[in-house]
Design a protein around this motif. Structure first.
Motif, PDB file in Angstrom:
ATOM      1  N   LEU A  10       0.829  -1.195   0.000  1.00  0.00           N
ATOM      2  CA  LEU A  10       0.000   0.000   0.000  1.00  0.00           C
ATOM      3  C   LEU A  10       0.862   1.243   0.000  1.00  0.00           C
ATOM      4  O   LEU A  10       1.909   1.301   0.640  1.00  0.00           O
ATOM      5  CB  LEU A  10      -0.912   0.013   1.233  1.00  0.00           C
ATOM      6  N   ILE A  11       0.404   2.252  -0.708  1.00  0.00           N
ATOM      7  CA  ILE A  11       1.098   3.534  -0.742  1.00  0.00           C
ATOM      8  C   ILE A  11       0.662   4.323   0.484  1.00  0.00           C
ATOM      9  O   ILE A  11      -0.527   4.414   0.780  1.00  0.00           O
ATOM     10  CB  ILE A  11       0.744   4.299  -2.032  1.00  0.00           C
ATOM     11  N   SER A  12       1.623   4.893   1.187  1.00  0.00           N
ATOM     12  CA  SER A  12       1.268   5.634   2.397  1.00  0.00           C
ATOM     13  C   SER A  12       0.531   6.913   2.013  1.00  0.00           C
ATOM     14  O   SER A  12       0.688   7.456   0.932  1.00  0.00           O
ATOM     15  CB  SER A  12       2.526   5.968   3.195  1.00  0.00           C
ATOM     16  N   LEU A  13      -0.272   7.439   2.945  1.00  0.00           N
ATOM     17  CA  LEU A  13      -1.069   8.629   2.658  1.00  0.00           C
ATOM     18  C   LEU A  13      -0.212   9.879   2.497  1.00  0.00           C
ATOM     19  O   LEU A  13      -0.637  10.843   1.893  1.00  0.00           O
ATOM     20  CB  LEU A  13      -2.101   8.839   3.773  1.00  0.00           C
ATOM     21  N   HIS A  25       4.400  11.966 -10.994  1.00  0.00           N
ATOM     22  CA  HIS A  25       3.286  11.784 -10.054  1.00  0.00           C
ATOM     23  C   HIS A  25       3.075  10.323  -9.663  1.00  0.00           C
ATOM     24  O   HIS A  25       1.999   9.936  -9.247  1.00  0.00           O
ATOM     25  CB  HIS A  25       1.999  12.391 -10.624  1.00  0.00           C
ATOM     26  N   TRP A  26       4.128   9.523  -9.816  1.00  0.00           N
ATOM     27  CA  TRP A  26       4.032   8.110  -9.450  1.00  0.00           C
ATOM     28  C   TRP A  26       4.975   7.791  -8.300  1.00  0.00           C
ATOM     29  O   TRP A  26       6.045   8.378  -8.159  1.00  0.00           O
ATOM     30  CB  TRP A  26       4.404   7.220 -10.637  1.00  0.00           C
ATOM     31  N   CYS A  27       4.584   6.821  -7.488  1.00  0.00           N
ATOM     32  CA  CYS A  27       5.425   6.253  -6.435  1.00  0.00           C
ATOM     33  C   CYS A  27       5.571   4.775  -6.758  1.00  0.00           C
ATOM     34  O   CYS A  27       4.637   3.991  -6.577  1.00  0.00           O
ATOM     35  CB  CYS A  27       4.783   6.431  -5.071  1.00  0.00           C
ATOM     36  N   PHE A  28       6.742   4.393  -7.269  1.00  0.00           N
ATOM     37  CA  PHE A  28       6.957   3.028  -7.741  1.00  0.00           C
ATOM     38  C   PHE A  28       7.516   2.149  -6.629  1.00  0.00           C
ATOM     39  O   PHE A  28       8.537   2.499  -6.024  1.00  0.00           O
ATOM     40  CB  PHE A  28       7.956   3.017  -8.910  1.00  0.00           C
ATOM     41  N   LEU A 187       0.328   1.556 -13.236  1.00  0.00           N
ATOM     42  CA  LEU A 187       0.632   2.982 -13.138  1.00  0.00           C
ATOM     43  C   LEU A 187      -0.473   3.736 -12.407  1.00  0.00           C
ATOM     44  O   LEU A 187      -0.201   4.636 -11.610  1.00  0.00           O
ATOM     45  CB  LEU A 187       0.850   3.576 -14.530  1.00  0.00           C
ATOM     46  N   GLU A 188      -1.721   3.377 -12.673  1.00  0.00           N
ATOM     47  CA  GLU A 188      -2.826   4.031 -11.969  1.00  0.00           C
ATOM     48  C   GLU A 188      -2.783   3.719 -10.476  1.00  0.00           C
ATOM     49  O   GLU A 188      -3.021   4.587  -9.640  1.00  0.00           O
ATOM     50  CB  GLU A 188      -4.170   3.608 -12.572  1.00  0.00           C
ATOM     51  N   TYR A 189      -2.459   2.503 -10.153  1.00  0.00           N
ATOM     52  CA  TYR A 189      -2.387   2.098  -8.747  1.00  0.00           C
ATOM     53  C   TYR A 189      -1.221   2.787  -8.032  1.00  0.00           C
ATOM     54  O   TYR A 189      -1.295   3.111  -6.845  1.00  0.00           O
ATOM     55  CB  TYR A 189      -2.240   0.576  -8.657  1.00  0.00           C
TER      56      TYR A 189
END
Length: 194
Positions: A10-13, A25-28, A187-189
């Motif tokens: 999960l990507i952190s808030l 604008h991505w976090c890979f 990429l959207e996720y």
């Protein structure tokens, strides 16, 4: 098509966490990046676009792709190299890739049961590939002959202000719709939270 399962951390808030690499604008997630992504500079080579020089290289293992793409072959046999694993690295490229589009009458099918087209009189060693989207002809990518009867293709897709480029052996070309979808869904996720 197989159901798409999200198996990512999960990507952190607050944006990217320590296991992720931010670009635009991505976090890979680090686990989906090529080791080459950790190269910090282009050693002063001004031939590179500085923004894209900093772009990571996505890397999807062959087994991961096969879980999400029906019929994807994880290994292929090359005459001079034996069995090769078909991992899926994805590079970011400049958006402005233009090509002169041929007329429909000069085109023929690249492979049976695909929507891919090539010039009837294309070069033997390297050729452009086209397809139609909503009845409009567009450049799909290109292919290169790798042996007497074998070739590799380079697919280019435009998404969210960038071009993405990945390579496919001819045995996996028929799966390109699902591969495109797999990349775009990831990429959207991976879009960073504000």
């Amino acid at each position: 098509m197989k159901p798409f399962l999200l198996l990512f951390p999960l990507i952190s808030l607050s944006g990217c966490d320590q296991q992720e690499v931010a670009w635009q604008h991505w976090c890979f997630p680090a686990e989906y990046l090529s080791p080459a992504s950790s190269i910090a500079s282009n050693a002063g080579d001004t031939a590179f676009d500085s923004q894209l020089s900093a772009a990571p290289i996505l890397f999807f293992p062959a087994e991961y792709v096969a879980k999400h793409v029906t019929g994807f072959q994880t290994t292929i046999s090359m005459p001079d190299a034996g069995q090769l694993v078909q991992n899926l690295p994805v590079n970011f490229q400049p958006v402005n890739i233009s090509a002169e589009l041929p007329s429909d009458s000069t085109l023929e099918s690249l492979l049976p049961d695909t929507d891919l087209l090539v010039l009837k009189a294309h070069d033997l060693y390297q050729w452009s590939v086209y397809n139609k989207k909503e009845e409009k002809l567009q450049l799909w990518g290109s292919c290169d002959l790798s042996s007497k009867e074998d070739y590799e293709c380079f697919r280019t897709i435009q998404h969210d202000g960038v071009n993405l480029r990945y390579s496919l052996h001819r045995n996996n070309i028929k799966n390109y719709h699902e591969i495109d979808e797999l990349i775009i869904k990831n990429l959207e996720y991976w879009r960073c939270e504000s």
